[in-house]
Each structure stands twice: as structure tokens, then as C-alpha cells.
Design an enzyme around this catalytic site. Structure first.
Site, PDB file in Angstrom:
ATOM      1  N   HIS A 235       0.830  -1.219   0.000  1.00  0.00           N
ATOM      2  CA  HIS A 235       0.000   0.000   0.000  1.00  0.00           C
ATOM      3  C   HIS A 235       0.865   1.271   0.000  1.00  0.00           C
ATOM      4  CE1 HIS A 235      -3.543  -2.414   1.307  1.00  0.00           C
ATOM      5  NE2 HIS A 235      -2.709  -3.019   2.117  1.00  0.00           N
TER       6      HIS A 235
HETATM    7  O1  RIB Z   1      -4.185  -0.091   5.421  1.00  0.00           O
HETATM    8  C1  RIB Z   1      -2.866  -0.107   4.958  1.00  0.00           C
HETATM    9  C2  RIB Z   1      -1.985   0.693   5.861  1.00  0.00           C
HETATM   10  O2  RIB Z   1      -2.002   0.116   7.146  1.00  0.00           O
HETATM   11  C3  RIB Z   1      -0.510   0.672   5.423  1.00  0.00           C
HETATM   12  O3  RIB Z   1       0.082   1.894   5.786  1.00  0.00           O
HETATM   13  C4  RIB Z   1       0.064  -0.454   6.217  1.00  0.00           C
HETATM   14  O4  RIB Z   1       1.448  -0.222   6.525  1.00  0.00           O
HETATM   15  C5  RIB Z   1      -0.733  -0.401   7.486  1.00  0.00           C
HETATM   16  O5  RIB Z   1      -0.110   0.521   8.338  1.00  0.00           O
END
Ligand code: RIB
Ligand code: CA
Length: 312
Positions: free
Chosen positions: A241
Site C-alpha cells: 500500500h
Molecule cells: O491499510 C494499509 C496501511 O495500514 C498501510 O500503511 C500499512 O502499513 C498499514 O499501516
């Protein structure tokens, strides 16, 4: 050249995102600040230092930030999607960085570097927004030195922690409301609706592992995370992500955005931590909403190729 301050909770996808920024000459990685999130602050801070050592970036100052959300304690113990150490058990194999954290904390470091910068900084929160909310509360003048926020977080069609909430917003909804709704700094939000489209598969991960020492160190970090995502995706793959948001910060325009009114739900209800975008055609922001550039699509092969090239 974008001057980046990345606020992070490493975290496996955070590690990939930090490596991308550290290995991209198209940006100036001014600082990294750490926050509670995927694991506790001690571990996110240790992991940030270890990842910067892995990518030979002793030059990047690290500021230690908030250990807990602004107002309410984190709702429930999070499932350890990143492993107990935050890096699928690989942290112990990574060398420590000689240069530790800066004497000043994350908020003071961000405020000073923004003040001293001769051009506006791009602030890239890829974890809970606690530090950024604290910065803007304690140093409101810092907003003038931030050209834009590129935030990984939120979900327009639902969450990943539960039906409504994406993790970074869920972990501190009050901070998210403060930053995403009450501020008026130009903001690009990179929600999971888009980051899931950028998932990488087993073949990509195998190519990463064979792509050189950095890839060989990063790929094993995906272990625990990959197992969790295989169940979610229905195939052997994972979702980095945070790297999608950092790619946009380094290369503005990488993500196609839509400017929509957005709010964050902070009520104690099943929707707490949800992000609601008003997708009605040409909707004007109503009270409690703010116009945010929400990233909706990107050239996924171009992104995954960029990652492979930069992490080789
Ligand atoms: O939902 C995804 C996020 O949550 C990303 O930043 C991952 O590292 C978790 O922190
Ligand atoms: Ca993160």
C-alpha cells in the site's frame, strides 16, 4: 525535485516505500519520522533505522513520534499482519544503523526542517496520522511550508480492519479527521481501493528476490504479510500500500485523482474510522467535509516495474 518527509509505522509495506524513496534520485528524502501503528513505536522506530541502514541512508535524520493515538487508545489489539517485530521476523537479521534517532522528536524535527527548507516540503504520512495532527496543532505555521500531503489511507468502498475502516485512519480517527478534514493543505489521499489494484504476485516477488541484495533482503520481509494477503486476494501475492503513495509523492501525477468532498467518521459506531467521499456529480463540500484529491487509478504495470527497478 520533491522534498519528502515520510511519516511511517514500519511495517513491511512501509519498508518497501522507504526503500523506493531512498533509492529514487528524483526526490530528496529530507527526513523520516516514526509513529505507532503496525507495531509499537519502539519497533517502528527501530525498523525505520534498520531499513534506512539497509538502503545505505545514514544521512536521513529519523525523529521518533507518537506512541499512541491523540485521544482514545487503539480500539483492539491489531492482528500481527506484519509479524511481531513488524518485519515478518526479519528485523533481527538487519544491521542496526550507527546513527540513531535525532534528539528532537518527530514533531519538532518536522517543524524545524519545514521551517529551514528553502522550498515547500511534501509530507507523506503512510501510517496513523497522529504525528501530523500534532505537528499542525503545535506548529500551525508549518502548513505554509507544506506544498501537499500525500496520505496512504482510507477506503471509499469499505475498510480492511473491518467493514468500514482502513487501518491508518482506524488507528487514530481523530487525527485523521483533523488532518484530512479540518486542514486545508492540498491533499492527495491514496485509499485501499487503489492500492489493492496495485497488488504484486508470487512471480513479481520471486523477481524481486533475485534482483540483488536489497531485493533479497526485502522479499523475506513479506512472509507473514504475504500469507495474510493470500487469503484476502485469493492468490499468492501481497499489497505494498505505502509504496503506491510514495510513488505519487516522488512522481506527481502517477496516480489519477478525483477531487471530492471527504470526511472521516469519528463517532463511536460500526462505521468509526471510515472515510466517506461524496461522489455525487460536482458535489460541493457540505459542513464536515473537505475537498481532497482521491487517487482512483494508475498504470499498475508501470508501478510494479518502477518498484522492481528501484529495489534492484
Ligand atoms: O491499510 C494499509 C496501511 O495500514 C498501510 O500503511 C500499512 O502499513 C498499514 O499501516
Ligand atoms: Ca504503514
Amino acid at each position: 525535485m520533491p522534498r519528502l518527509i515520510i511519516d511511517t509505522d514500519p511495517g513491511i509495506d512501509d519498508a518497501f516505500a522507504l526503500a523506493l524513496a531512498a533509492r529514487s534520485p528524483e526526490c530528496d528524502l529530507v527526513a523520516v519520522t516514526t509513529v505507532h501503528g503496525n507495531v509499537g513505536l519502539d519497533l517502528t522506530t527501530r525498523n525505520a533505522l534498520k531499513v534506512l541502514k539497509l538502503v545505505d541512508r545514514e544521512d536521513v535524520p529519523v525523529g521518533r513520534g507518537a506512541a499512541r493515538p491523540l485521544v482514545y487508545p487503539t480500539a483492539v489489539e491489531k492482528t500481527a499482519v506484519h509479524g511481531g517485530d513488524g518485519l515478518s521476523g526479519q528485523a533481527a537479521l538487519l544491521a542496526d544503523r550507527e546513527r540513531g534517532v535525532e534528539p528532537e522528536g518527530a514533531v519538532a524535527l518536522m517543524a524545524r526542517l519545514i521551517r529551514e527548507s528553502d522550498e515547500p516540503v511534501t509530507l507523506v504520512p503512510i501510517g496513523p496520522l497522529t504525528n501530523v495532527a500534532a505537528l499542525l496543532a503545535a506548529h500551525p505555521e508549518a502548513a505554509d511550508g507544506i506544498d501537499r500531503l500525500v496520505v496512504m489511507g482510507g477506503g471509499l468502498t469499505g475498510g480492511n480492519v473491518n467493514a468500514a475502516a482502513e487501518f491508518n485512519v482506524w488507528a487514530d480517527p481523530e487525527a485523521a479527521y483533523r488532518v484530512l478534514v479540518e486542514e486545508d493543505i492540498p491533499t492527495t489521499l491514496v485509499p485501499i481501493d487503489l492500492t489493492y489494484q496495485c497488488a504484486v504476485d508470487a512471480d513479481w516477488l520471486a523477481r524481486l528476490a533475485a534482483a540483488g541484495p536489497l531485493g533479497a533482503a526485502l522479499e523475506p520481509m513479506t512472509g507473514v504479510y504475504r500469507a495474510a494477503y493470500a487469503k484476502i486476494l485469493g492468490y499468492d501475492g501481497t499489497v505494498i500500500h505505502d509504496a503506491v503513495a510514495v510513488a505519487e509523492a516522488i512522481f506527481p501525477g502517477t496516480l489519477k485523482t478525483k477531487r471530492v468532498p471527504l470526511t472521516v467518521d469519528t463517532a463511536f459506531s460500526p462505521r468509526r474510522g471510515g472515510t466517506l467521499a461524496d461522489l455525487r456529480l460536482n458535489a460541493e463540500p457540505t459542513p464536515g467535509f473537505r475537498l481532497v484529491n482521491v487517487a482512483m487509478e494508475t498504470d499498475v504495470p508501470a508501478f510494479t516495474d518502477l518498484m522492481l527497478r528501484r529495489l534492484s
